[in-house]
Scaffold this active site. Sequence first.
Site, PDB file in Angstrom:
ATOM      1  N   ASP A 346     -34.232  -6.676  11.346  1.00 23.83           N
ATOM      2  CA  ASP A 346     -35.555  -7.055  10.856  1.00 23.83           C
ATOM      3  C   ASP A 346     -35.817  -6.393   9.500  1.00 23.83           C
ATOM      4  O   ASP A 346     -35.534  -5.205   9.311  1.00 23.83           O
ATOM      5  CB  ASP A 346     -36.607  -6.612  11.874  1.00 23.83           C
ATOM      6  CG  ASP A 346     -38.021  -6.927  11.445  1.00 23.83           C
ATOM      7  OD1 ASP A 346     -38.341  -8.115  11.332  1.00 23.83           O
ATOM      8  OD2 ASP A 346     -38.792  -5.973  11.231  1.00 23.83           O
ATOM      9  N   GLU A 382     -32.245 -10.120   8.172  1.00 23.12           N
ATOM     10  CA  GLU A 382     -33.429 -10.803   7.652  1.00 23.12           C
ATOM     11  C   GLU A 382     -33.568 -10.266   6.232  1.00 23.12           C
ATOM     12  O   GLU A 382     -34.030  -9.135   6.041  1.00 23.12           O
ATOM     13  CB  GLU A 382     -34.675 -10.487   8.477  1.00 23.12           C
ATOM     14  CG  GLU A 382     -35.899 -11.244   7.963  1.00 23.12           C
ATOM     15  CD  GLU A 382     -37.187 -10.836   8.667  1.00 23.12           C
ATOM     16  OE1 GLU A 382     -38.045 -11.717   8.874  1.00 23.12           O
ATOM     17  OE2 GLU A 382     -37.347  -9.650   8.995  1.00 23.12           O
TER      18      GLU A 382
END
Length: 697
Positions: A346, A382
Amino acid sequence: MRDLDVWPGHAYPLGANFDGTGTNFALFTEVADAVELCLFDDEGQEHGVPLEEVDAFSWHAYLPNVGPGQRYGYRVNGRYAPNRGVRCNSSKLLLDPYARAIEGQVLWDPACYSYNPGDENSINDADSAPYVFRSVVHNPYFDWSNDRHPDTPLHETVIYEAHVKGLTRCHPDVPESLRGTYAGLAHPAVIEYLQTLGVTAVELMPIHQFVQDQRLLERSLRNYWGYNTIGYFAPHNEYASSGQRGQQVNEFKAMVRSLHEADIEVILDVVYNHTAEGNHLGPTLCFRGIDNAAYYRLVAERPQYYYDTTGTGNSLNVQHPHTLQMIMDSLRYWVTEMHVDGFRFDLAATLAREFHEVDRLSTFFDLIHQDPVVSRVKLIAEPWDIGDGGYQVGNFPALWSEWNGRFRDAVRDFWRGEPSTVAELASRLTGSSDLYQNDSRRPVASINFVTAHDGFTLRDLVSYNEKHNDANGEQNADGESFNRSWNCGVEGDSTDPGVVKWRAWQQRNLLTTLFLAQGVPMLLMGDELGRTQKGNNNAYCQDNEISWVNWTEINHGLLDLTRWLIELRRDHPVFRRRRWFQGRPIRGTVDIGWFKPSGKAMTDQDWEAGHERSLGVFLNGKGIPGHDDRGRPLSDDSFLLLFNAHSRPVRWMLPKEYGGPWKLLIDTERLQPERETRTVSDTVRTEGRTVLVLQRF
């Protein structure tokens, strides 16, 4: 609790490590004057054990006869000087950063904070122990039987982004006691569904232990997504059906073992960019009270404040060697001890910020690449954060794949009829070589997706022009406002036959484009079923029917199409090439060709024309070796894909240079793939906003 023997123990490994007869406890802190290990008995009484052995800033002791199920925490005594970046406060019970199991949740009370409410410069000496988690000693021994990693090659991988609770909470074939848990995900009914769908990997939204935000609980909401990590070694305890005193560890392992038996990999969505302790006004639960400056990036000129590129209040300090060690220890633990197969990072751009700018040669990547364990699993970034220069799609180094946000945007724009999208779509269909080819990566560097947890579901993408997040309690101010969506003429639910038709076509178009593009496709949980969140594009706090999969409302036609597309991709390597197209003749014909409805090749002028909304693609299967990846001989693996994003029908002349005849496999105007062979030699018609897939025979 009886009198305890305390032996010196070892400085490493960190955490609480049970060896069969006792437990070694070790905690890193450079700023402590004293550290107390706090043991809790079954009545909740606390018993302190001073740690007197210190080696290389690791405070440690070995306690014979202390074993699995033992609750514990730490109190760190030292300076409390926020203006110098130090926030020790021995009245706060702290989690072990290396705890393998965690019991309970935070019961929000002013005692959880190191300052008194309304006065951030004060010191709060109230004991936080009654209100916070307990770390738990766990039993590391587990019968893995003959478990093995499926090791599916990336070019054969189909990812299913799922939520442990959301996928199973309403599943009618899962026993009520197991719904929403690791055991529920491992239930035969769920695994059989994933197998018949055809996915090869589940990418689980955060399962590291996370915190329920105080501000959400005060609004009768909950943190559903889980991007609020507090324990990087502990599976989230609320997803365990069997208990929280270490049972969650074995339940997670059993889930992984069951998925592996079905040849399904487990990829974890991990949040090493920030923690649940928030900014300088956040609670003291773990890292802040242990060694604030080691774990967090502080503002150099004003170290009472946190340098934040995540939007959550803090960023982990990847400049500090011990924080890097913790991240690497955590990653290795999940691979070696928990048997997971990969990670999706993330806000990974934050981890690349060695100094201020994103540095693709940072120490974090060096450690990943040289690590003999972590470098061999699937690594997905990401590739953005909210800091300066944070959008880094295409800029991660070798070994890494990336969530390709440009694929998502291009496919959405093309099918909603935006001008000047044909050239961009072509780049995304062929693996995004403009992003990944120059640094030796291959098409599998592109994780292709049209929808993800953050945003509209597929059904909502074609049903809403605007977000509808009122249930989140933020006056619809949260969530992305520019979604590249098209509601097909009516906002929200509609019974208008024309609107219903367009929405069905658009969902089929988007799925077909996703699964027939080069790269690695990722499907959002429930999109194949027609799942809706009623226009909520930021359901992070909706731990309820808005987010959970409703297994009683299934779009069976869409589900069948999704299964068919995944099978088509699996059976034909031309849709999942390991190497880039060259645009040159192979065995007499180009490996890829682009053409207009007239049958003529696309010209530079055509690529730049803003009015073009149709594109034909020839994929030459003759350029692929004579056997597929499973050793089976190939038939003619050549295809024509006809994309028509016009609102009107288009008639196509099929290019003679690519041979023929062609059999029609699917026309997205129809609900089902073709059941009878239809041969096409010269011309074919596409309705408005449809895809045709034809195979040469």
